[in-house]
Design an enzyme around this catalytic site. Structure first.
Site, PDB file in Angstrom:
ATOM      1  N   GLU A  32     109.240  62.566 129.063  1.00 42.17           N
ATOM      2  CA  GLU A  32     109.017  62.855 130.477  1.00 42.17           C
ATOM      3  C   GLU A  32     109.647  61.703 131.271  1.00 42.17           C
ATOM      4  OE1 GLU A  32     104.871  64.347 131.372  1.00 42.17           O
ATOM      5  OE2 GLU A  32     104.597  63.650 129.312  1.00 42.17           O
ATOM      6  N   ARG A 258     101.228  57.966 115.920  1.00 39.83           N
ATOM      7  CA  ARG A 258     101.988  57.229 116.922  1.00 39.83           C
ATOM      8  C   ARG A 258     101.966  55.738 116.606  1.00 39.83           C
ATOM      9  NH1 ARG A 258      99.535  57.815 122.710  1.00 39.83           N
ATOM     10  NH2 ARG A 258     101.022  56.130 123.098  1.00 39.83           N
ATOM     11  N   LYS A 268     102.009  54.640 129.990  1.00 37.18           N
ATOM     12  CA  LYS A 268     102.950  54.540 131.102  1.00 37.18           C
ATOM     13  C   LYS A 268     102.225  54.245 132.414  1.00 37.18           C
ATOM     14  CE  LYS A 268     106.802  57.453 129.540  1.00 37.18           C
ATOM     15  NZ  LYS A 268     107.534  58.705 129.825  1.00 37.18           N
TER      16      LYS A 268
END
Length: 553
Positions: A32, A258, A268
């Site tokens: 994104e 992850r 983020k």
């Protein structure tokens, strides 16, 4: 080193190819564009692009740009630069979710026509209340049984911009009592009166990530949709949408653990706060875990890729010791970085028996084991700088540096012997007077009195003044955002120290931005990619020489 992935994802792909279920592997990296990529993304990049390379397939770069309020062209360009810097190239043109907006909208209409979608007027607070909890089922929205005709009319009016943000959403009609919260009539479209960086003002409704993602994969013919474990509970919705829409392919989603490094935050939102509140100097601040920040600090793409290989690809989440990344960069720079000398805390030494007008050029190797890095010339003059920590007037036998009445070797040059000092008004030593022991470049003194140790130095006449930025970890807690921790409470107050009066050997001033060096006895440094110039050298400390990872194993 063989970089061919040997993990459970490779096993799955290998079996699919062998069985003929897949003719060609097609993967994608779908960030994104709402921030810069961080070290966690490096793992996803290496997994997707690495698997594609290893299996003769290709990997797309696709921006999932479904939230125009938080996305910018700056992030799009930075992400492309980071992927290329890591050494990967995507297949074909850059792709965007926004390129498929019309098709996604048409499919949303089709779900409504099937009776599988409806327009809901519940407010955000009401929707949360109706959704239920992990232990209690949700309740049907009072708008769930609208007619297909009414839903099509309202969806069309949403698309035409007749309603305010938050006034209505399009939801899938699945199961409000499902134990999987993602299947409790999830939102497919929401109203956003915002200009999109790719489509301008063409749209005022935007698909959610969950609705768009699987269909984008299907449009691009993705064979294996690889994502991190937080999307595991979203997989049933991913599959439900593919089953109820006339897509040409049916990608399968697979999840892996992850990358969660210690002493780091990778949210983020939290990273954006650090930038917007000016806690750091930008997304590429060398204290940031962003790829741009790591690059500016002097971390190499080779080291980051090696780190991703070291931690492997598994089906479980876990915290990775950040010292493993530090180990990887030390290993790389030890082999690749040219050597140089820099005095961070200068103390002048005057060689009283060396001619004042003489400059002797001493040759030194660019690297102890790399002939291709050549030789460098060190100007040796009457006045030198050494590090203040390398001199004491008195010291015990364990101190291996310069002491009054004792000898030390200057790296690559002469042995000297300290004789006296000059002091300032407060009694502090500001200058050391010493003599040169003759004929000792590269050999021990003829009188048999060997020096106590070796120290680095720079000519005070021919050396260059430089700014050196000493970076440390941004957080002083191993898990700064774990549990109820406020990550801002764990900021390291000494994460940046700027030394404006460092001295470097003259050849270092000619370094090109992003050129790496080992400053002997100090650590690994890089010429700043933005600020370094020959007239104003600026170096960033990448990492110290000492490695502690694996001690005690």
């Amino acid at each position: 080193m063989d970089s061919t992935p040997t993990n459970f994802l490779q096993t799955i792909i290998g079996e699919d190819l062998a069985a003929g279920r897949v003719d060609k592997v097609v993967l994608r990296f779908p960030p994104e564009p709402n921030g810069y990529l961080h070290i966690g993304h490096a793992k996803s990049i290496s997994v997707n692009f690495g698997l594609a390379e290893a299996n003769g397939g290709h990997c797309n770069l696709r921006f999932d740009d479904t939230n125009p309020e938080k996305e910018t062209q700056e992030y799009i360009e930075a992400i492309q630069e980071d992927v290329r810097w890591l050494g990967y190239e995507w297949s074909g043109e850059v792709r965007y979710a926004s390129s498929y907006f019309q098709q996604l909208y048409d499919w949303a209409v089709e779900l409504v026509e099937q009776g599988k979608g409806y327009v809901c007027d519940l407010s955000a607070d009401e929707a949360r209340e109706y959704r239920g909890t992990l232990t209690e089922p949700g309740r049907d929205s009072p708008y769930r049984e609208r007619t297909i005709a009414d839903n099509l009319n309202l969806l069309s009016r949403m698309q035409a911009g007749e309603f305010k943000e938050g006034e209505r959403v399009l939801r899938a009609k699945i199961d409000m009592s499902s134990p999987n919260m993602n299947l409790r009539d999830p939102i497919l479209y929401r109203i956003r009166h915002a200009t999109h960086h790719q489509t301008g003002d063409e749209w005022v409704i935007y698909p959610t990530y969950d609705f768009a993602h699987g269909q984008e994969d299907a449009i691009e013919g993705i064979t294996h949709s690889i994502c991190t474990l937080e999307f595991e509970d979203h997989r049933p919705l991913y599959n439900w949408l593919l089953e109820h829409l006339p897509v040409d392919s049916r990608p399968k989603q697979y999840e892996f653990g992850r990358l969660n490094p210690s002493y780091t935050v990778t949210s983020k939102r939290k990273l954006r706060t650090l930038v917007e509140d000016k806690i750091v100097a930008g997304w590429d601040d060398p204290r940031m875990p962003t790829l741009a920040g790591l690059r500016r600090r002097g971390y190499t793409a080779t080291a980051i890729r090696r780190f991703c290989d070291m931690i492997g690809t598994t089906r479980s989440d876990g915290v990775v010791d950040i010292a493993m990344l530090e180990f990887a960069i030390r290993e790389d720079l030890n082999e690749s970085a040219a050597r140089g000398m820099c005095v961070l805390n200068p103390l002048k030494v005057v060689l009283t028996d060396f001619p004042a007008d003489t400059v002797e050029e001493i040759s030194a190797s660019g690297h102890p084991s790399r002939e291709d890095l050549g030789q460098r010339v060190l100007p040796f003059t009457r006045e030198l700088f050494i590090d203040a920590a390398d001199f004491r007037e008195e010291a015990n036998k364990k101190y291996k540096r310069l002491v009054l009445g004792k000898r030390v070797r200057l790296r690559n040059a002469y042995v000297i012997e300290a004789e006296s000092v000059l002091r300032d008004e407060k009694g502090g030593v500001v200058e050391v007077h010493a003599r040169v022991v003759p004929d000792t470049v590269g050999k021990d003194p003829a009188d048999g009195v060997k020096p106590k140790g070796v120290i680095h130095w720079v000519s005070a006449v021919r050396g260059k003044r430089a700014e050196v930025r000493i970076y440390d970890r941004l957080f002083n807690d191993e898990a700064p955002d774990k549990g109820d921790n406020n990550y801002l409470d764990h900021l390291n107050p000494t994460s940046l120290t700027v030394i404006e009066n460092a001295w470097i050997e003259p050849g270092l001033a000619a370094a090109v931005p992003e050129q790496y060096f080992q400053f002997e006895r100090e650590g690994y440094f890089v010429a700043d990619r933005h600020d370094h110039t020959p007239d104003k050298p600026v170096f960033n400390k990448t990492i110290g020489l000492r490695d502690t990872w694996g001690e005690g194993r």
